[in-house]
Design a protein around this motif. Structure first.
Motif, mmCIF file in Angstrom:
data_model
loop_
_atom_site.group_PDB
_atom_site.id
_atom_site.type_symbol
_atom_site.label_atom_id
_atom_site.label_comp_id
_atom_site.label_asym_id
_atom_site.label_seq_id
_atom_site.Cartn_x
_atom_site.Cartn_y
_atom_site.Cartn_z
ATOM 1 N N SER A 22 0.829 -1.210 0.000
ATOM 2 C CA SER A 22 0.000 0.000 0.000
ATOM 3 C C SER A 22 0.859 1.255 0.000
ATOM 4 O O SER A 22 0.523 2.249 -0.659
ATOM 5 C CB SER A 22 -0.926 0.015 1.217
ATOM 6 O OG SER A 22 -1.904 -0.986 1.093
ATOM 7 N N THR A 23 1.974 1.216 0.734
ATOM 8 C CA THR A 23 2.897 2.361 0.750
ATOM 9 C C THR A 23 3.398 2.656 -0.660
ATOM 10 O O THR A 23 3.415 3.813 -1.095
ATOM 11 C CB THR A 23 4.082 2.081 1.696
ATOM 12 O OG1 THR A 23 3.583 1.909 3.026
ATOM 13 C CG2 THR A 23 5.099 3.206 1.669
ATOM 14 N N LEU A 24 3.785 1.616 -1.378
ATOM 15 C CA LEU A 24 4.262 1.810 -2.752
ATOM 16 C C LEU A 24 3.126 2.280 -3.663
ATOM 17 O O LEU A 24 3.327 3.164 -4.504
ATOM 18 C CB LEU A 24 4.894 0.527 -3.286
ATOM 19 C CG LEU A 24 6.161 0.069 -2.589
ATOM 20 C CD1 LEU A 24 6.675 -1.223 -3.203
ATOM 21 C CD2 LEU A 24 7.241 1.133 -2.605
ATOM 22 N N ILE A 48 12.338 -5.257 -7.368
ATOM 23 C CA ILE A 48 12.774 -4.380 -8.445
ATOM 24 C C ILE A 48 11.550 -3.530 -8.754
ATOM 25 O O ILE A 48 10.457 -4.065 -9.022
ATOM 26 C CB ILE A 48 13.220 -5.158 -9.699
ATOM 27 C CG1 ILE A 48 14.328 -6.157 -9.380
ATOM 28 C CG2 ILE A 48 13.630 -4.180 -10.803
ATOM 29 C CD1 ILE A 48 15.627 -5.553 -8.906
ATOM 30 N N VAL A 49 11.697 -2.224 -8.663
ATOM 31 C CA VAL A 49 10.582 -1.305 -8.890
ATOM 32 C C VAL A 49 10.961 -0.302 -9.975
ATOM 33 O O VAL A 49 12.137 -0.168 -10.323
ATOM 34 C CB VAL A 49 10.185 -0.569 -7.591
ATOM 35 C CG1 VAL A 49 9.683 -1.551 -6.535
ATOM 36 C CG2 VAL A 49 11.341 0.256 -7.047
ATOM 37 N N ASP A 50 9.971 0.398 -10.464
ATOM 38 C CA ASP A 50 10.243 1.351 -11.544
ATOM 39 C C ASP A 50 10.972 2.600 -11.069
ATOM 40 O O ASP A 50 11.643 3.254 -11.861
ATOM 41 C CB ASP A 50 8.960 1.717 -12.303
ATOM 42 C CG ASP A 50 7.894 2.377 -11.448
ATOM 43 O OD1 ASP A 50 7.991 2.338 -10.198
ATOM 44 O OD2 ASP A 50 6.932 2.918 -12.031
ATOM 45 N N ALA A 55 11.045 4.655 -3.969
ATOM 46 C CA ALA A 55 10.529 3.533 -3.176
ATOM 47 C C ALA A 55 11.277 3.430 -1.857
ATOM 48 O O ALA A 55 10.666 3.263 -0.792
ATOM 49 C CB ALA A 55 10.654 2.235 -3.960
ATOM 50 N N TYR A 56 12.581 3.531 -1.923
ATOM 51 C CA TYR A 56 13.403 3.470 -0.714
ATOM 52 C C TYR A 56 12.968 4.548 0.280
ATOM 53 O O TYR A 56 12.733 4.265 1.461
ATOM 54 C CB TYR A 56 14.875 3.632 -1.098
ATOM 55 C CG TYR A 56 15.823 3.660 0.077
ATOM 56 C CD1 TYR A 56 16.333 2.482 0.607
ATOM 57 C CD2 TYR A 56 16.192 4.872 0.664
ATOM 58 C CE1 TYR A 56 17.196 2.505 1.696
ATOM 59 C CE2 TYR A 56 17.051 4.909 1.746
ATOM 60 C CZ TYR A 56 17.557 3.726 2.257
ATOM 61 O OH TYR A 56 18.403 3.752 3.342
ATOM 62 N N GLU A 57 12.848 5.770 -0.196
ATOM 63 C CA GLU A 57 12.470 6.885 0.678
ATOM 64 C C GLU A 57 11.074 6.713 1.256
ATOM 65 O O GLU A 57 10.848 6.959 2.447
ATOM 66 C CB GLU A 57 12.572 8.214 -0.088
ATOM 67 C CG GLU A 57 13.979 8.597 -0.486
ATOM 68 C CD GLU A 57 14.932 8.757 0.696
ATOM 69 O OE1 GLU A 57 14.491 9.211 1.770
ATOM 70 O OE2 GLU A 57 16.115 8.423 0.545
#
Length: 143
Positions: A22-24, A48-50, A55-57
């Motif tokens: 949900s965060t993403l 692996i995200v776009d 995403a990290y932050e």
């Protein structure tokens, strides 16, 4: 030619994975590939995200324990023995594989596989010299 992978430490309890996804979703970040290794008490989710930096932050801000790791994405021949040929090159060149997982995207003749290896720069050089297609982060994030 490195790809940034996000690793998230997740307590093994109901709803924790839903909170992370949900965060993403709230940040409009798309997951391209994932792998999870779990124990009774926790799991390590590798993504692996776009948009890995965002995403990290976002995950850090939401209270998740997150790390970034460099991995490589390879085009692997999609036929019996295709993965074996890559493994043989790595074994011959003493490239230690820590783990791997596949991306759902593939072309007609190749599958896409993520590898975490020791000495990543050396591995990239050796694999490219052997004619293996090593994908850039931008290419993988845009799949």
């Amino acid at each position: 030619m490195k790809v940034q992978q996000i690793s998230i430490f997740l307590e093994n309890k109901t709803g924790r994975l839903a909170q992370m996804t949900s965060t993403l979703a709230q940040e409009n970040i798309n997951i391209r590939a994932l792998s999870i290794a779990d124990t009774t008490d926790f799991g390590i989710l590798r993504l692996i995200v776009d948009r890995p930096t965002e995403a990290y932050e976002a995950l850090k801000k939401a209270g998740f324990t997150v790390t970034e790791t460099s991995v490589i994405a390879l085009e692997v021949p999609d036929h019996p023995g295709g993965l074996a040929s890559i493994m043989e090159i790595m074994a011959r060149e003493s490239i230690n594989i820590e783990y791997l997982y596949a991306l759902p995207e593939k072309t007609k003749d190749t599958a896409l596989v993520i590898f975490r290896v020791e000495k990543i720069d050396n591995a990239i050089e050796v694999l490219k010299e052997q004619g293996i297609v090593v994908l850039s982060g931008d290419k993988v994030y845009g799949l």
